[in-house]
Design an enzyme around this catalytic site. Structure first.
Site, PDB file in Angstrom:
ATOM      1  N   GLY A 238      -4.536   7.600  -0.093  1.00  0.00           N
ATOM      2  CA  GLY A 238      -5.268   6.347   0.035  1.00  0.00           C
ATOM      3  C   GLY A 238      -6.405   6.195  -0.949  1.00  0.00           C
ATOM      4  O   GLY A 238      -7.111   5.177  -0.939  1.00  0.00           O
ATOM      5  N   GLU A 279      -0.968  13.404  -0.139  1.00  0.00           N
ATOM      6  CA  GLU A 279       0.221  12.605  -0.517  1.00  0.00           C
ATOM      7  C   GLU A 279      -0.156  11.493  -1.497  1.00  0.00           C
ATOM      8  O   GLU A 279       0.043  10.314  -1.211  1.00  0.00           O
ATOM      9  CB  GLU A 279       0.838  11.971   0.736  1.00  0.00           C
ATOM     10  CG  GLU A 279       1.303  12.961   1.775  1.00  0.00           C
ATOM     11  CD  GLU A 279       1.801  12.288   3.051  1.00  0.00           C
ATOM     12  OE1 GLU A 279       1.523  11.091   3.260  1.00  0.00           O
ATOM     13  OE2 GLU A 279       2.460  12.969   3.835  1.00  0.00           O
ATOM     14  N   GLY A 281      -0.221   8.674  -4.248  1.00  0.00           N
ATOM     15  CA  GLY A 281       0.732   7.796  -4.912  1.00  0.00           C
ATOM     16  C   GLY A 281       0.011   7.036  -6.004  1.00  0.00           C
ATOM     17  O   GLY A 281       0.135   7.318  -7.197  1.00  0.00           O
ATOM     18  N   ARG A 314       1.401  -7.651  -6.166  1.00  0.00           N
ATOM     19  CA  ARG A 314       0.105  -7.255  -5.598  1.00  0.00           C
ATOM     20  C   ARG A 314      -0.940  -8.382  -5.607  1.00  0.00           C
ATOM     21  O   ARG A 314      -1.631  -8.582  -4.601  1.00  0.00           O
ATOM     22  CB  ARG A 314      -0.455  -6.014  -6.298  1.00  0.00           C
ATOM     23  CG  ARG A 314       0.492  -4.796  -6.265  1.00  0.00           C
ATOM     24  CD  ARG A 314      -0.208  -3.502  -6.640  1.00  0.00           C
ATOM     25  NE  ARG A 314      -1.181  -3.130  -5.634  1.00  0.00           N
ATOM     26  CZ  ARG A 314      -2.450  -3.331  -5.735  1.00  0.00           C
ATOM     27  NH1 ARG A 314      -2.961  -3.862  -6.838  1.00  0.00           N
ATOM     28  NH2 ARG A 314      -3.261  -3.003  -4.757  1.00  0.00           N
ATOM     29  N   TYR A 318      -1.912  -9.094  -1.792  1.00  0.00           N
ATOM     30  CA  TYR A 318      -3.182  -8.493  -1.321  1.00  0.00           C
ATOM     31  C   TYR A 318      -4.403  -9.109  -2.006  1.00  0.00           C
ATOM     32  O   TYR A 318      -5.482  -8.501  -1.970  1.00  0.00           O
ATOM     33  CB  TYR A 318      -3.197  -6.989  -1.622  1.00  0.00           C
ATOM     34  CG  TYR A 318      -1.928  -6.268  -1.273  1.00  0.00           C
ATOM     35  CD1 TYR A 318      -1.562  -6.049   0.046  1.00  0.00           C
ATOM     36  CD2 TYR A 318      -1.083  -5.793  -2.279  1.00  0.00           C
ATOM     37  CE1 TYR A 318      -0.387  -5.378   0.358  1.00  0.00           C
ATOM     38  CE2 TYR A 318       0.093  -5.128  -1.982  1.00  0.00           C
ATOM     39  CZ  TYR A 318       0.436  -4.930  -0.654  1.00  0.00           C
ATOM     40  OH  TYR A 318       1.604  -4.275  -0.355  1.00  0.00           O
ATOM     41  N   CYS A 345       8.917 -20.364  -8.803  1.00  0.00           N
ATOM     42  CA  CYS A 345       8.736 -21.719  -8.293  1.00  0.00           C
ATOM     43  C   CYS A 345       7.866 -21.732  -7.032  1.00  0.00           C
ATOM     44  O   CYS A 345       8.315 -22.138  -5.967  1.00  0.00           O
ATOM     45  CB  CYS A 345      10.113 -22.315  -8.013  1.00  0.00           C
ATOM     46  SG  CYS A 345      10.036 -23.977  -7.422  1.00  0.00           S
ATOM     47  N   TYR A 374       3.184   0.519  -7.017  1.00  0.00           N
ATOM     48  CA  TYR A 374       3.586  -0.652  -6.232  1.00  0.00           C
ATOM     49  C   TYR A 374       3.787  -1.876  -7.130  1.00  0.00           C
ATOM     50  O   TYR A 374       3.522  -3.003  -6.734  1.00  0.00           O
ATOM     51  CB  TYR A 374       2.572  -0.927  -5.112  1.00  0.00           C
ATOM     52  CG  TYR A 374       2.224   0.319  -4.326  1.00  0.00           C
ATOM     53  CD1 TYR A 374       3.156   0.871  -3.465  1.00  0.00           C
ATOM     54  CD2 TYR A 374       1.007   0.967  -4.485  1.00  0.00           C
ATOM     55  CE1 TYR A 374       2.878   2.042  -2.775  1.00  0.00           C
ATOM     56  CE2 TYR A 374       0.710   2.140  -3.791  1.00  0.00           C
ATOM     57  CZ  TYR A 374       1.655   2.670  -2.943  1.00  0.00           C
ATOM     58  OH  TYR A 374       1.386   3.820  -2.261  1.00  0.00           O
TER      59      TYR A 374
HETATM   60  N1  LLP Z   1       1.388   8.646   2.446  1.00  0.00           N
HETATM   61  C1  LLP Z   1       1.768   7.690   3.312  1.00  0.00           C
HETATM   62  C2  LLP Z   1       2.267   8.076   4.626  1.00  0.00           C
HETATM   63  C3  LLP Z   1       1.680   6.341   2.946  1.00  0.00           C
HETATM   64  O1  LLP Z   1       2.044   5.407   3.823  1.00  0.00           O
HETATM   65  C4  LLP Z   1       1.207   5.996   1.650  1.00  0.00           C
HETATM   66  C5  LLP Z   1       1.119   4.596   1.244  1.00  0.00           C
HETATM   67  C6  LLP Z   1       0.845   7.041   0.771  1.00  0.00           C
HETATM   68  C7  LLP Z   1       0.939   8.354   1.210  1.00  0.00           C
HETATM   69  C8  LLP Z   1       0.340   6.785  -0.619  1.00  0.00           C
HETATM   70  O2  LLP Z   1      -0.894   6.139  -0.622  1.00  0.00           O
HETATM   71  P1  LLP Z   1      -1.680   5.854  -2.006  1.00  0.00           P
HETATM   72  O3  LLP Z   1      -2.070   7.167  -2.612  1.00  0.00           O
HETATM   73  O4  LLP Z   1      -0.737   5.166  -2.913  1.00  0.00           O
HETATM   74  O5  LLP Z   1      -2.830   5.031  -1.604  1.00  0.00           O
HETATM   75  N2  LLP Z   1       1.830  -1.783  -1.557  1.00  0.00           N
HETATM   76  C9  LLP Z   1       0.421  -1.539  -1.325  1.00  0.00           C
HETATM   77  C10 LLP Z   1       0.143  -0.125  -0.900  1.00  0.00           C
HETATM   78  C11 LLP Z   1       0.943   0.322   0.297  1.00  0.00           C
HETATM   79  C12 LLP Z   1       0.684   1.765   0.641  1.00  0.00           C
HETATM   80  C13 LLP Z   1       1.611   2.248   1.688  1.00  0.00           C
HETATM   81  N3  LLP Z   1       1.450   3.632   2.001  1.00  0.00           N
HETATM   82  C14 LLP Z   1      -0.349  -1.934  -2.575  1.00  0.00           C
HETATM   83  O6  LLP Z   1       0.250  -2.385  -3.547  1.00  0.00           O
HETATM   84  O7  LLP Z   1      -1.587  -1.829  -2.607  1.00  0.00           O
END
Ligand code: LLP
Length: 421
Positions: A238, A279, A281, A314, A318, A345, A374
């Site tokens: 996160g 985790e 991302g 995005r 958001y 459109c 994303y």
């Molecule tokens: N672990 C779990 C269980 C998750 O649900 C997520 C993201 C992550 C790890 C990775 O989180 P990060 O490091 O990327 O913050 N589409 C949205 C973000 C959705 C995130 C969903 N879960 C956006 O474009 O901001």
């Protein structure tokens, strides 16, 4: 003017990424186009590893599931967090070792659980009902599991990406979690080895992470008293990134400074040393990638480009900010305030609002920054738009890592029933 930072730079008026000229790449491969810098991904992972030297990193495949990109991440020694059988399939293909894959998800079908068992990966279980199904499906095999706890912590982020609130659909409420572990101990086929939480995404303050970790460690202590000694504590991810160039986001080191003392103190106090798991991302891939899009026309303040929310949802979903640079005028001072709009459109198809940019003309190449997380992953074919290509750059060299879709890709899964012919 835009302050060129890190792996992006301005050379003779053009935006460069990873030593490659965005304008030339757009010419060679066409637009729209996602361009990812390999080294930036490696560096981002190394930054996290440096801040958390003893932690296990499970890359969140949902952020960017391109095989070449996942391969780079696997090469750096990370495992994978997958959220579906499809992500599991892609992660295994990319080369993540199965013992470093955690199958997450709040709504796993029996088929998903079967695939998890057959692949030999770990499962983060989201409900007691899922636990019962998993135990039955495992039969005489053993599946290593964690439970996802809902720690009820506010991450102070966009409501659509807050996942650890009591009202959110994810995880088991704290007060029911001990019972879930007790049930897991009774059942065959499931071995509880970890505890998992994830409070949200694009979080710009470190205190919610420490708060949630403290709560979850409280649960781990209760489990310890019951004789359940966990091998890992997975704090999800996160960590936000600075999309807005005049704002700051906490660094992995700042996150580590906030959470590691809490974790280490708990370990010492209890004489047990589970592994900390993260985790990440967005932090890994977010700033590694630009989306290049060409200007089709200019009408007053509206700059109509060839990428819209079909390729980067995005901003619409958001209200997210993505910085934009005119790649062929990277050193030209701003002249006017523009809205960068896509070809879809819908009036909401706006990539960037009220941006001060150099005078824009037809054919200019706009780079939308920080599009690696994303971005392509959430793309669609809406309005009959084939998805675009993806390019990987390293040391000035550009390689195709996903071909542009053709019109036939728009229809190749469809059939017209014979009676309609
Ligand atoms: N672990 C779990 C269980 C998750 O649900 C997520 C993201 C992550 C790890 C990775 O989180 P990060 O490091 O990327 O913050 N589409 C949205 C973000 C959705 C995130 C969903 N879960 C956006 O474009 O901001």
């Amino acid at each position: 003017m835009f302050e060129i930072e890190g792996h992006l730079e301005c050379r003779h008026g053009h935006l460069f990424i990873g030593g490659a000229d965005c304008v030339e790449i757009a010419e060679e491969f066409g637009t729209p186009l996602y361009v990812t810098h390999e080294q930036r991904i490696r560096d981002n992972l190394r930054t996290i590893k440096k801040a958390f030297p003893n932690a296990e990193l499970l890359y969140a495949v949902k952020a960017n599931g391109n095989l070449a990109i996942m391969r780079i991440i696997a090469q750096e020694g990370a495992g994978a967090d997958v959220f579906s059988s499809g992500e599991l399939y892609m992660a295994l293909l990319a080369g993540f070792p199965k013992d470093k894959i955690l199958f997450n998800g709040n709504s796993k079908s029996d088929e998903d659980l079967r695939r998890a068992v057959e692949s030999g990966v770990m499962v983060s279980v989201d409900s007691v009902m899922e636990l019962e199904s998993l135990s039955t499906i495992a039969g005489d095999r053993e599946v290593r599991i964690a439970f996802r706890v809902n720690p009820d912590v506010s991450p102070q982020t966009h409501p659509k990406i807050a996942t650890g609130l009591r009202t959110s659909k994810f995880g088991i409420p704290s007060e029911q979690i001990v019972n879930a572990y007790e049930r897991a101990v009774e059942l065959p086929g499931v071995v509880p080895v970890g505890i998992h939480f994830h409070i949200g995404s694009q979080i710009l303050s470190v205190s919610p992470f420490a708060e949630a970790l403290e709560k979850v460690l409280g649960i781990a202590k209760e489990l310890l008293n019951m004789g359940i000694k966990l091998e890992f504590v997975d704090m999800g991810s996160g960590l936000g990134i600075p999309y807005e160039k005049d704002k700051k986001a906490p660094t992995p080191q700042e996150l580590a400074d906030a959470v590691l003392p809490v974790f280490e103190e708990w370990c010492k106090e209890n004489g047990v040393y589970p592994k900390l798991v993260l985790e990440p991302g967005r932090y890994v891939v977010g700033d590694s990638t630009v989306l290049l899009t060409r200007v089709n026309s200019v009408k007053g303040k509206f700059v109509a480009v060839d990428a819209g929310f079909n390729l980067l949802i995005r901003p619409v979903m958001y209200d997210a900010y993505h910085h934009v640079v005119v790649a062929n005028k990277a050193d030209v001072p701003p002249d006017k305030t523009y809205m960068i709009v896509g070809p879809i459109c819908e009036s909401g198809d706006i990539l960037a609002k009220d941006r001060r940019l150099p005078k824009i003309e037809k054919g200019d190449v706009i780079a939308v920054l920080d599009a690696g997380a994303y971005g392509f992953a959430m793309s669609s074919q809406y309005n009959g738009q084939p998805r675009c290509a993806e390019i990987l750059v390293q040391n000035g060299r550009a390689e195709l890592i996903r071909r542009r879709e053709t019109f036939s890709d728009l229809i190749h899964t469809q059939t017209i029933p014979e009676r309609l012919l």
